[in-house]
Design a protein around this motif. Structure first.
Motif, short mmCIF file in Angstrom:
data_model
loop_
_atom_site.label_atom_id
_atom_site.label_comp_id
_atom_site.label_asym_id
_atom_site.label_seq_id
_atom_site.Cartn_x
_atom_site.Cartn_y
_atom_site.Cartn_z
N GLY A 73 0.82 -1.21 0.00
CA GLY A 73 0.00 0.00 0.00
C GLY A 73 0.85 1.25 0.00
O GLY A 73 0.55 2.22 -0.71
N PHE A 74 1.92 1.25 0.79
CA PHE A 74 2.81 2.41 0.82
C PHE A 74 3.48 2.62 -0.53
O PHE A 74 3.63 3.76 -0.99
CB PHE A 74 3.87 2.22 1.90
CG PHE A 74 4.92 3.29 1.91
CD1 PHE A 74 4.65 4.54 2.43
CD2 PHE A 74 6.18 3.05 1.37
CE1 PHE A 74 5.61 5.54 2.42
CE2 PHE A 74 7.14 4.04 1.36
CZ PHE A 74 6.86 5.29 1.89
N PHE A 76 2.32 1.75 -3.51
CA PHE A 76 1.34 2.31 -4.46
C PHE A 76 1.05 3.77 -4.14
O PHE A 76 0.85 4.58 -5.04
CB PHE A 76 0.06 1.49 -4.44
CG PHE A 76 0.17 0.16 -5.13
CD1 PHE A 76 0.57 0.08 -6.45
CD2 PHE A 76 -0.09 -1.03 -4.45
CE1 PHE A 76 0.69 -1.14 -7.09
CE2 PHE A 76 0.02 -2.25 -5.07
CZ PHE A 76 0.41 -2.31 -6.41
N LEU A 77 1.02 4.10 -2.85
CA LEU A 77 0.80 5.50 -2.46
C LEU A 77 1.96 6.36 -2.95
O LEU A 77 1.74 7.47 -3.48
CB LEU A 77 0.68 5.59 -0.94
CG LEU A 77 0.53 7.01 -0.37
CD1 LEU A 77 -0.74 7.66 -0.89
CD2 LEU A 77 0.53 6.98 1.16
N LEU A 78 3.18 5.86 -2.79
CA LEU A 78 4.35 6.60 -3.24
C LEU A 78 4.32 6.80 -4.75
O LEU A 78 4.60 7.90 -5.25
CB LEU A 78 5.62 5.86 -2.83
CG LEU A 78 6.96 6.52 -3.20
CD1 LEU A 78 7.08 7.88 -2.52
CD2 LEU A 78 8.12 5.62 -2.82
N GLY A 80 1.66 6.85 -6.60
CA GLY A 80 0.60 7.81 -6.88
C GLY A 80 1.05 9.24 -6.65
O GLY A 80 0.75 10.14 -7.46
N VAL A 81 1.77 9.47 -5.56
CA VAL A 81 2.28 10.81 -5.26
C VAL A 81 3.25 11.27 -6.34
O VAL A 81 3.19 12.42 -6.80
CB VAL A 81 2.96 10.83 -3.87
CG1 VAL A 81 3.70 12.15 -3.66
CG2 VAL A 81 1.94 10.62 -2.78
#
Length: 323
Positions: A73-74, A76-78, A80-81
């Protein structure tokens, strides 16, 4: 076709315009141009065509990616950012391409004066660049597969396939580079003068480029070489500036390490933060004369191709340089 080579005759004018805008030194002018350089300088290299070397579902190390792992999850979040930041910089950079031309052709260096007015054209430019790059990447994949699969089917060695594939890939990359360069250098000013979109801007540009292909080719080659030379000079100046900034900070860090030992870690972090805060604007300021010269140069060449699109031909004194 003109008998003069525009790529050579526009240099003196670009030097003169650059000196007139940047000297005597005005901090406000340089800082605003540095901000513009930040957004427009790195956009050309924003596409990485080799991000997924092992195909979908595998990382570059060849290990399978567990989509349900605790850290996924982290990750994919990274990602995305990073994509959002790239989108932000891409759109703002595209708008600033027009603002940059406005600044240089009027002599009034402002980040906000024409930003809103050019935002629509900037967004269209960004979409054109992205779509064109994606189309060319798709074309590259098709060409590479068309060449690679038949070669492999007859049992040819991988080296032979690479010998055939590399020139084809390089040719497509060169086409992408030329089209995007001409879009920024010529189509953007044409869009400003003709108040049109990217496609119509290209139609207008082709109307004066097609009859003078020798000058067009000379410009592409010379601009590429000029960019390399000026890039190397800027790199040397940037390294010198970075060294000047780093030496006292490193000296303080050494003294702190001797005096405090392991307790000096917070001092190291503080010095690193100070170095970044000081170095970033300084390094951006270093590239201001080079970015300004190259933009004036392309505008000068454009005016020689077609006087109708000579945005530098303005009455003397029409546009004050703001401090």
């Amino acid at each position: 076709m003109s008998s003069a080579i525009h790529a050579f005759t526009a240099i003196d004018g670009a030097v003169s315009h650059t000196k007139s805008l940047l000297w005597p030194f005005r901090a406000g002018v340089w800082l605003r141009l540095a901000v513009i350089s930040l957004f427009i300088g790195g956009f050309g290299g924003g596409f990485n065509f080799f991000s997924f070397p092992d195909g979908g579902g595998h990382a570059g190390s060849g290990m399978p990616v567990d989509l349900f792992a605790p850290g996924a999850g982290f990750i994919f979040l990274l990602i995305g950012v990073i994509l959002l930041l790239a989108l932000f910089f891409g759109i703002i950079g595209s708008i600033f391409q027009f603002v940059f031309v406005d600044c240089l052709t009027t002599g009034e260096v402002s980040l906000s004066r024409t930003f809103g007015m050019r935002s629509g054209k900037g967004l269209r430019l960004f979409l054109f660049q992205v779509l064109f790059a994606l189309l060319m990447v798709a074309a590259m994949i098709v060409v590479l597969l068309t060449i690679f699969l038949p070669v492999q089917s007859v049992g040819a060695p991988n080296l032979l396939a690479l010998i055939i594939l590399v020139p084809a890939a390089l040719l497509i990359l060169v086409i992408i580079g030329i089209v995007l360069m001409l879009t920024i250098d010529f189509v953007v000013p044409v869009m400003i003068r003709s108040d049109c979109g990217v496609i119509d801007g290209w139609r207008h540009a082709l109307a004066f480029l097609r009859p003078d292909l020798v000058n067009a080719a000379a410009y592409v080659v010379f601009k590429f070489l000029l960019g390399i030379v000026l890039g190397l000079i800027a790199l040397v100046l940037a390294l010198i500036a970075a060294a000047v900034i780093a030496v006292p900070l490193v000296a303080v860090g050494v003294v702190a390490g001797i005096a405090l030992g392991n307790a000096a870690v917070p001092v190291y972090l503080l010095l690193l933060l100070i170095g970044i805060v000081v170095a970033v604007p300084v390094l951006l300021l270093v590239q201001v004369p080079f970015a300004t010269f190259l933009r004036y140069y392309s505008l000068g060449v454009l005016g020689r191709f077609s006087p109708e699109y000579d945005l530098l031909a303005r009455p003397e004194g029409s546009g004050a340089v703001s401090d």
